[in-house]
Scaffold this active site. Structure first.
Site, PDB file in Angstrom:
ATOM      1  N   LYS A  10     -17.218 -43.122  33.384  1.00 29.64           N
ATOM      2  CA  LYS A  10     -16.089 -42.996  34.312  1.00 29.64           C
ATOM      3  C   LYS A  10     -16.492 -43.435  35.726  1.00 29.64           C
ATOM      4  O   LYS A  10     -17.685 -43.595  36.014  1.00 29.64           O
ATOM      5  CB  LYS A  10     -15.595 -41.543  34.308  1.00 29.64           C
ATOM      6  CG  LYS A  10     -15.032 -41.091  32.954  1.00 29.64           C
ATOM      7  CD  LYS A  10     -14.544 -39.656  33.028  1.00 29.64           C
ATOM      8  CE  LYS A  10     -13.917 -39.213  31.706  1.00 29.64           C
ATOM      9  NZ  LYS A  10     -13.329 -37.846  31.825  1.00 29.64           N
ATOM     10  N   TYR A  50      -4.631 -42.064  27.972  1.00 29.79           N
ATOM     11  CA  TYR A  50      -4.507 -40.612  28.147  1.00 29.79           C
ATOM     12  C   TYR A  50      -3.108 -40.097  27.820  1.00 29.79           C
ATOM     13  O   TYR A  50      -2.681 -39.062  28.358  1.00 29.79           O
ATOM     14  CB  TYR A  50      -4.903 -40.223  29.572  1.00 29.79           C
ATOM     15  CG  TYR A  50      -6.407 -40.179  29.799  1.00 29.79           C
ATOM     16  CD1 TYR A  50      -7.239 -39.385  29.009  1.00 29.79           C
ATOM     17  CD2 TYR A  50      -7.000 -40.925  30.819  1.00 29.79           C
ATOM     18  CE1 TYR A  50      -8.616 -39.337  29.224  1.00 29.79           C
ATOM     19  CE2 TYR A  50      -8.379 -40.885  31.049  1.00 29.79           C
ATOM     20  CZ  TYR A  50      -9.179 -40.077  30.238  1.00 29.79           C
ATOM     21  OH  TYR A  50     -10.536 -40.022  30.466  1.00 29.79           O
ATOM     22  N   ARG A  86     -19.889 -37.120  21.226  1.00 29.36           N
ATOM     23  CA  ARG A  86     -19.308 -35.909  21.842  1.00 29.36           C
ATOM     24  C   ARG A  86     -20.409 -34.863  22.057  1.00 29.36           C
ATOM     25  O   ARG A  86     -20.400 -34.134  23.052  1.00 29.36           O
ATOM     26  CB  ARG A  86     -18.203 -35.329  20.960  1.00 29.36           C
ATOM     27  CG  ARG A  86     -17.025 -36.261  20.696  1.00 29.36           C
ATOM     28  CD  ARG A  86     -16.003 -36.284  21.775  1.00 29.36           C
ATOM     29  NE  ARG A  86     -15.324 -35.026  21.963  1.00 29.36           N
ATOM     30  CZ  ARG A  86     -14.329 -34.859  22.844  1.00 29.36           C
ATOM     31  NH1 ARG A  86     -13.926 -35.876  23.603  1.00 29.36           N
ATOM     32  NH2 ARG A  86     -13.743 -33.700  22.980  1.00 29.36           N
ATOM     33  N   THR A  92     -16.342 -30.478  28.142  1.00 26.59           N
ATOM     34  CA  THR A  92     -15.508 -31.126  29.161  1.00 26.59           C
ATOM     35  C   THR A  92     -15.826 -30.604  30.562  1.00 26.59           C
ATOM     36  O   THR A  92     -15.912 -31.381  31.515  1.00 26.59           O
ATOM     37  CB  THR A  92     -14.017 -30.871  28.849  1.00 26.59           C
ATOM     38  OG1 THR A  92     -13.743 -31.321  27.519  1.00 26.59           O
ATOM     39  CG2 THR A  92     -13.121 -31.592  29.837  1.00 26.59           C
ATOM     40  N   HIS A 120     -16.372 -40.508  28.908  1.00 28.87           N
ATOM     41  CA  HIS A 120     -15.346 -40.268  27.892  1.00 28.87           C
ATOM     42  C   HIS A 120     -15.910 -40.683  26.540  1.00 28.87           C
ATOM     43  O   HIS A 120     -16.626 -41.682  26.452  1.00 28.87           O
ATOM     44  CB  HIS A 120     -14.095 -41.108  28.173  1.00 28.87           C
ATOM     45  CG  HIS A 120     -13.166 -41.171  26.987  1.00 28.87           C
ATOM     46  ND1 HIS A 120     -12.243 -40.187  26.724  1.00 28.87           N
ATOM     47  CD2 HIS A 120     -13.073 -42.072  25.966  1.00 28.87           C
ATOM     48  CE1 HIS A 120     -11.602 -40.492  25.597  1.00 28.87           C
ATOM     49  NE2 HIS A 120     -12.083 -41.630  25.121  1.00 28.87           N
ATOM     50  N   GLU A 131      -8.013 -46.215  20.827  1.00 33.23           N
ATOM     51  CA  GLU A 131      -8.641 -46.492  22.122  1.00 33.23           C
ATOM     52  C   GLU A 131      -9.362 -47.834  22.125  1.00 33.23           C
ATOM     53  O   GLU A 131      -9.328 -48.563  23.121  1.00 33.23           O
ATOM     54  CB  GLU A 131      -9.617 -45.357  22.469  1.00 33.23           C
ATOM     55  CG  GLU A 131      -8.902 -44.037  22.730  1.00 33.23           C
ATOM     56  CD  GLU A 131      -9.845 -42.846  22.848  1.00 33.23           C
ATOM     57  OE1 GLU A 131     -11.089 -43.035  22.753  1.00 33.23           O
ATOM     58  OE2 GLU A 131      -9.345 -41.716  23.029  1.00 33.23           O
TER      59      GLU A 131
HETATM   60  P1  IDP Z   1     -12.689 -34.730  26.943  1.00 26.37           P
HETATM   61  O1  IDP Z   1     -12.907 -35.855  27.941  1.00 26.37           O
HETATM   62  O2  IDP Z   1     -13.868 -33.792  26.897  1.00 26.37           O
HETATM   63  O3  IDP Z   1     -12.240 -35.213  25.590  1.00 26.37           O
HETATM   64  P2  IDP Z   1      -9.911 -33.963  27.395  1.00 26.37           P
HETATM   65  O4  IDP Z   1      -9.362 -32.617  27.101  1.00 26.37           O
HETATM   66  O5  IDP Z   1      -9.534 -35.091  26.490  1.00 26.37           O
HETATM   67  O6  IDP Z   1     -11.499 -33.833  27.533  1.00 26.37           O
HETATM   68  O7  IDP Z   1      -9.443 -34.305  28.884  1.00 26.37           O
HETATM   69  C1  IDP Z   1      -9.563 -35.611  29.397  1.00 26.37           C
HETATM   70  C2  IDP Z   1     -10.180 -35.525  30.778  1.00 26.37           C
HETATM   71  O8  IDP Z   1      -9.271 -34.842  31.671  1.00 26.37           O
HETATM   72  C3  IDP Z   1     -11.464 -34.708  30.860  1.00 26.37           C
HETATM   73  O9  IDP Z   1     -12.615 -35.439  30.505  1.00 26.37           O
HETATM   74  C4  IDP Z   1     -11.477 -34.312  32.310  1.00 26.37           C
HETATM   75  O10 IDP Z   1     -11.883 -35.390  33.156  1.00 26.37           O
HETATM   76  C5  IDP Z   1     -10.017 -34.026  32.570  1.00 26.37           C
HETATM   77  N1  IDP Z   1      -9.664 -32.612  32.278  1.00 26.37           N
HETATM   78  C6  IDP Z   1      -9.435 -32.051  31.059  1.00 26.37           C
HETATM   79  N2  IDP Z   1      -9.115 -30.750  31.160  1.00 26.37           N
HETATM   80  C7  IDP Z   1      -9.111 -30.482  32.487  1.00 26.37           C
HETATM   81  C8  IDP Z   1      -8.850 -29.278  33.234  1.00 26.37           C
HETATM   82  O11 IDP Z   1      -8.528 -28.218  32.696  1.00 26.37           O
HETATM   83  N3  IDP Z   1      -8.968 -29.376  34.585  1.00 26.37           N
HETATM   84  C9  IDP Z   1      -9.297 -30.534  35.224  1.00 26.37           C
HETATM   85  N4  IDP Z   1      -9.560 -31.672  34.568  1.00 26.37           N
HETATM   86  C10 IDP Z   1      -9.468 -31.653  33.204  1.00 26.37           C
HETATM   87 MG    MG Z   2     -10.486 -36.323  25.159  1.00 28.82          MG
END
Ligand code: IDP
Ligand code: MG
Length: 140
Positions: A10, A50, A86, A92, A120, A131
């Protein structure tokens, strides 16, 4: 076909010069690089990428953050690499991500509306196919 995953370094990770460190960990784990690009994604691409998060409180800050500068995009390959990356990435929330993971070793909370968590990785084979088509339409 061997499993593939879409990985992004990112804008926070790219700006800190951590693309090489992330790719190093991927290759050290044993996964192969299939495609690699540096690009600054526009809103259209990010809203596709997203789509599942549209309407959430962090959605707009997430798109703003992700379009703020270059990212390194990679397609990686290897048995169970979706789950494996992952695991390399960690949780996250970078505060909760365990030491030894990319987010745990290299990331932290900056007190912003969106978690800037460096990488990501696709979360399922369906996400991965979707994706990869968004980021590398020529790969097929
Ligand atoms: P991931 O990247 O671990 O798969 P996702 O739930 O898909 O997580 O969320 C995408 C991105 O959105 C996260 O990597 C993070 O940058 C942001 N994000 C997700 N949940 C939150 C939150 O609760 N607060 C702030 N940012 C979040
Ligand atoms: Mg995700």
């Amino acid at each position: 076909m061997t499993e593939r995953s879409l990985v992004l370094v990112k804008p926070d990770g790219f700006a800190r010069g951590l693309s090489g460190e992330v790719l190093r960990r991927i290759e050290a784990k044993g996964y192969r690089l299939v495609a690699l690009a540096v690009t600054t994604p526009d809103r259209d691409r990010l809203s596709q990428h997203y789509a599942e998060h549209e309407g959430k409180p962090f959605y707009e800050p997430l798109l703003e953050f992700m379009s703020s500068g270059p990212v390194t995009a990679a397609v990686i390959e290897g048995e169970r690499c979706i789950e494996g990356f992952r695991s390399l990435a960690g949780k996250t929330d970078p505060t909760e991500a365990l030491p030894g993971t990319i987010r745990g070793d290299l990331g932290r909370d900056w007190g912003e509306k969106v978690q800037k968590n460096l990488v990501h990785g696709s979360d399922s084979s369906e996400s991965s196919a979707r994706e990869i088509a968004i980021w590398f339409p020529d790969l097929g």
